[in-house]
Design an enzyme around this catalytic site. Sequence first.
Site, PDB file in Angstrom:
ATOM      1  CG  ASP A 161      -1.838   1.127   1.342  1.00 30.50           C
ATOM      2  OD1 ASP A 161      -2.261   1.640   0.298  1.00 30.50           O
ATOM      3  OD2 ASP A 161      -2.147   1.549   2.470  1.00 30.50           O
TER       4      ASP A 161
ATOM      5  CG  ASP B  27      -1.815   7.385   1.454  1.00 27.08           C
ATOM      6  OD1 ASP B  27      -0.974   8.281   1.296  1.00 27.08           O
ATOM      7  OD2 ASP B  27      -2.773   7.204   0.662  1.00 27.08           O
TER       8      ASP B  27
END
Length: 495
Positions: free
Chosen positions: A41, A43
């Site tokens: 991922d 963030d």
Amino acid sequence: MGVSHLLSDVIPPGACNLLNSSTIYANNEVNLAEVDIYGFDYDYTLALYSNALNTMIYNTARGFLIEHFKYPEGICKYDYIPNFAARGLHYDIQKGLLMKIDAFHYIQPGTVYRGLNPVPDEEVLQLYGGTYHVPLQQDSGFYGKVKGGPKVKQFMDIFSIPEMTLLAAANDFFITNDIEYDPVHLFKDVSVSEAIGMVHLKGYMYKWVMEDLDKFILRGEETDAVLHRLVSQGKKLFLITNSPFSFVDKGMTHMVGKNWRDFFDVVIVQADKPHFFTDCIKPFRRLDGNGDLRWERIQSLEKGQIYKQGNLFDFLRLTGWRGSKVLYFGDHLYSDLADLMLRHGWRTAAIVPELEQETKVVCTDRYALNLTWLQALTGLMERLQTHRDPESKQVFQEWQSEREELRVMTKNLFNPQFGSIFRTCHNPTYFSRRLCRFSDLYMTSLSCLLNYDLSYTFYPRRTPLQHEAPLWMDQLCTGCMKTPYLEEIQAESDI
């Protein structure tokens, strides 16, 4: 003083120094030698953000409440409180209560807040019909949509901390000023679909970060080192993020350099997780060099290209990356990890930045002494309860009070309002149980990988079940017999 001295003798030398925030913790056995593909991922995984971002999100959403939803100006007096809320809390939408719930769906006494003030335990029991239990079907967690909407919302996202704080502040304003309001309307107006949502949808967060990367992005050089190391040892890398390409490009260029895309075999932006993992229909679309959408059908996922949307089923079909040779890193247990582990057999690793502070607390002498004496006292109480004479009963009550004080002291070492994100008084939290269920590994940040060889095997420790009668801490002080003699119980009951 005497008790403290005795406990110091019981605790093994150096025990408080065994934990550090650079460790990777294993819920399940994982051999990195078998992992060929590393997914990420963006963030709070590749990019870790400073607390300054939470303040900006809170202030802007508070402004939206006043400007767009015509809330009273007085809410402006409530500044962001950095250490008020914690991840994994639950919010009762109809009652306007923020609380911590354990793995068995019970509210932890002393952790229920209306606005910025604690609700007495007696009132909590009254509000919930004489029990601390919150029924599963009311929860908004992993178990799908609740008919008529959830009554209790769980906050699992790091981005939700300013949302919880704004809810608490707004509730507090109305209560303090004796203004009648509907908590359900407040929740909707503050939530990700409205004020907090506007911060993200209007791109404010992206704008702030891109304008001051040094202020908001932490430890970028460590992300750079991790990616270099993985690629140098022949690992394949991919990125699946909900963030837009321009934002990811600016951040990755800042951390890794303008050629950051060379590290990744596949890059997918605006993926719309968690739907990316469950939707079989939404196709991939390629972005051109300017970030504009192309129209052609995607027949393969090529290195150096940027793709938008798509779905996991097409991803698996086009890459052939399946099963335990894939290890995916993310911060959100539901949106990032749950489906990958439960449906597809990928290895998963949770990024839990809160571990840094939590392990610091666990490593203190004060915590070790509190916990050891708390365990010992519990064992003593368990033994003493078989004695029914007045003196024993009085001592039992005194120990019960002391045990409660110890619990509060231990909780306050982490967070005075809600304690540790991993534990209630004696049970794992709801968050902790989900963390164990949906992640093979968990760690403070990606940089923890730098401390391990890429052929390293993570072995989870055998945690004792209650019936396995290990040498608990309380038995070091009270003897190894955990169960009172049946004759002793019978003798006491005959009196």
